[in-house]
Design an enzyme around this catalytic site. Structure first.
Site, PDB file in Angstrom:
ATOM      1  N   ASP A 224       0.850  -1.191   0.000  1.00  9.51           N
ATOM      2  CA  ASP A 224       0.000   0.000   0.000  1.00  9.51           C
ATOM      3  C   ASP A 224       0.890   1.246   0.000  1.00  9.51           C
ATOM      4  OD1 ASP A 224      -2.189   1.634   0.154  1.00  9.51           O
ATOM      5  OD2 ASP A 224      -3.020   0.724   1.961  1.00  9.51           O
ATOM      6  N   HIS A 318      -8.629  -1.562  -9.084  1.00 10.84           N
ATOM      7  CA  HIS A 318      -8.453  -0.439  -8.169  1.00 10.84           C
ATOM      8  C   HIS A 318      -7.352   0.505  -8.658  1.00 10.84           C
ATOM      9  CE1 HIS A 318      -8.896   1.560  -4.294  1.00 10.84           C
ATOM     10  NE2 HIS A 318      -7.593   1.507  -4.113  1.00 10.84           N
TER      11      HIS A 318
END
Lengths: 410, 410
Positions: A224, A318
């Site tokens: 992330d 995403h």
């Protein structure tokens, strides 16, 4: 832009149980700060984890570009009945003084002693003002339109009791007791003026627990933060900070933070195959590289097609939906904490991301990106937005000043 | 007795932002464990915080004499309806295999990836059996009397939903993601047999955040753990471990753990003067030394009198009431975590101690000491016991075996 400095590195890490390995002196100890006096030459070594201090005073508040810490607290407060601008100003002055002292590893008067013996452990304290703060203080004229409530998104399942708030404190530190002590000290010092509205706790990797640079993993196991703006980027300042000639003037050097409590439906996610997880994200789970090849830092090739002429990165992946290229350049600095608050009645972890993103204007960053995610993000099936808040985060205080002074004493 | 070993110290700590400081190789890298392969020479250093592994197999389970870790999870489970001895045996075998793999820094099959890139970070997993486990598995004949429910104490305000349980897992690690990952992996692997009854999270100092040896501070700011039995003590084994010729035989090398969730009434405590706080405890807050002088490790002189002939250590001082000398020698190994679960409606922190103590027999350790505390401990005014549990913790598993095998396959 790295605001950290190691203030005391008298002794290098020696592993418990390892023989000898005498301390090697690296760097220049300043010895000036109170916490240094508490070190004990007979004890284990205070490493950079403990000895690193982040300055409180400066152009920007700490805790925004500071490397993510292992422990985080988010606490929102409402002004107590009867408290107005004067009380808010006194509160911000008191909180700023305490934050500066705590971040330097000092021991405020009437200290509870919980952080005694510990170094500052990269403690940061960050303050923000919510929409209603301006009504409570009679300062609605100074409230920027960018602080208007976020639009509702179709997938939102927001709990108002854990959303919004007049005032916001973010505490981060690499030691759990140091972080608790800072939050408790501030909460106690402000108790007559500010009432806790909600509080959440989060975590990230401990320094030294991994050799992965910069990025972390979230509780879905995904790398992330890969595409985060970096302070060295040409457009970083423009993306993240309210300019010195911006509007409103009192927010110069400040930023806006959007908070979203995003629960991860881990029972559903972990049942998916690795292939499906990677299709949803558009990156390899192992190393974070785009499905179009390379390594973690390789740019995603949104135009790549496979042998059958289909897009390698799915239309709803995403990484595609959030890409600045598909959002008119919108980008924000994400600096989240993971959370885990036990297990729900169905056995699923109550766990996910305390998503925090920083931007010069949410109307040109979080809002358009979230609108797009709301319309067609493959990841949305596996997450729930459960709480939300938006705060204006003033620039940093100068020595002798306090956060929000330009607003509260205008 | 220190079961820790540093398994990979290829590269020493280099502070983020510090220039260069090339890696110094100390110790002997084994390179044998899976996690070592995940390190990245271009990233920041994996320090002893991340690289330290604790062995799962051995005479005793890990997480008892292991140095306290920065992050802890306590989770109690009840056996699912229909699950009996056979299912419990399969569960313990599966859990033991997973725990050994995770603690070595490995990546179990079907892993979620959350701990990927991180070292084992001193991860420990400890398993225990509660009173009702023996009924659910048809093994009441094998249940030791020492596992009978604890007596109720007059000051108890226990929540049954957060107390007891058939099975118990303690997870500790110096990294929050590693700790979460271990607990989630075990919970998921056991979901068909074991249902979460309660879960709590705690924390201690991060390694490197302080130079104080051994002891820590609790959320009252007190030094905690000074008088703990030490593995080097002559009577340590006798106090903590069920002997190999003890009763029951299946618990040889095991221990009993008493858990108490002890909320601290910090609003009341922090209002007291330093003098009063020190009188309540019987020690100096600053360095933990007894009020009768010396330093932290100096023995308390319970007979000392002041100039007026009064006792220096008050009759109800916590250090007097808990002293082995006043309890027929009763002593136990305390190994707690602090907790902080936000703020209560009155603004007070919901915070305190996840008290855990380890002993060969609670009837000769926790119970008599707590009876005495219940009658007259000055500290009791500032704390509330809110949850309680007692578990029999089997000895460690041998390679190829699993925790509880001697009970479940007897």
């Amino acid at each position: 832009m790295n605001e950290q400095r190691a203030i005391s590195r008298r002794r290098l890490l020696t592993s418990a149980g390892a023989t000898g390995a005498a301390g090697l002196a690296l760097g220049t100890p300043t010895g000036a700060l109170a916490h240094a006096a508490a070190t004990d030459d007979d004890g284990p070594a205070l490493t950079a984890l403990g000895s690193t201090a982040v300055p409180f005073h400066g152009t920007h508040q700490p805790g925004i570009t500071t490397p993510m810490q292992a422990h985080g607290h988010l606490a929102a407060f409402d002004l107590a009945p009867g408290a107005g601008r004067r009380e808010a100003a006194a509160l911000m002055r008191r909180w700023s003084t305490l934050a500066a002292e705590l971040m330097a590893g000092g021991t405020p008067e009437t200290d509870t002693g919980v952080a005694r013996d510990a170094g500052p452990a990269s403690l940061t304290v960050t303050f923000g003002f919510g929409h209603h703060f301006f009504e409570a203080t009679g300062l609605t004229d100074a409230r920027p339109e960018a602080l208007d409530p976020l639009p509702l998104f179709s997938a939102d399942e927001l709990d108002p009791e854990r959303s919004d708030g007049d005032l916001w404190i973010q505490v981060g530190a690499d030691d759990g007791l140091v972080a608790f002590h800072a939050l408790r000290t501030l909460q106690r010092a402000g108790a007559e003026t500010a009432v806790v509205r909600w509080h959440m706790k989060g975590f990230n990797r401990s320094p030294g627990a991994t050799s992965r640079p910069m990025t972390t993993r979230n509780l879905m196991g995904q790398v992330d933060g890969t595409n985060n703006p970096k302070p060295s980027d040409d457009d970083f300042d423009q993306r993240v900070w309210v300019p010195s000639d911006g509007d409103p003037a009192w927010l110069a050097g400040g930023s806006y933070v959007v908070f979203r409590r995003i629960r991860m439906l881990l029972d559903a996610w972990e049942t998916e195959s690795l292939d499906e997880q990677e299709r949803v994200i558009g990156r390899r789970k192992g190393n974070g590289a785009p499905l179009t090849g390379g390594d973690e830092t390789t740019a995603v090739d949104l135009d790549a097609v496979d042998a059958d002429g289909g897009a390698v990165i799915a239309a709803d992946a995403h990484v595609r939906v959030t890409a600045p290229e598909t959002n008119g350049g919108a980008a924000m600095l994400r600096r989240p904490f993971s959370y885990h608050d036990g297990f729900r009645a169905d056995g699923a972890p109550d766990a996910g991301l305390l998503f925090l993103c920083w931007q010069a204007d949410p109307r040109r960053a979080f809002v358009p990106v979230q609108r797009k995610l709301d319309r067609g993000d493959a990841l949305s099936e596996y997450i729930r937005h459960e709480a939300s808040a938006l705060f204006a985060v003033p620039g940093g205080a100068a020595e002798g000043g306090y956060v929000g002074q330009a607003l509260l004493e205008a």
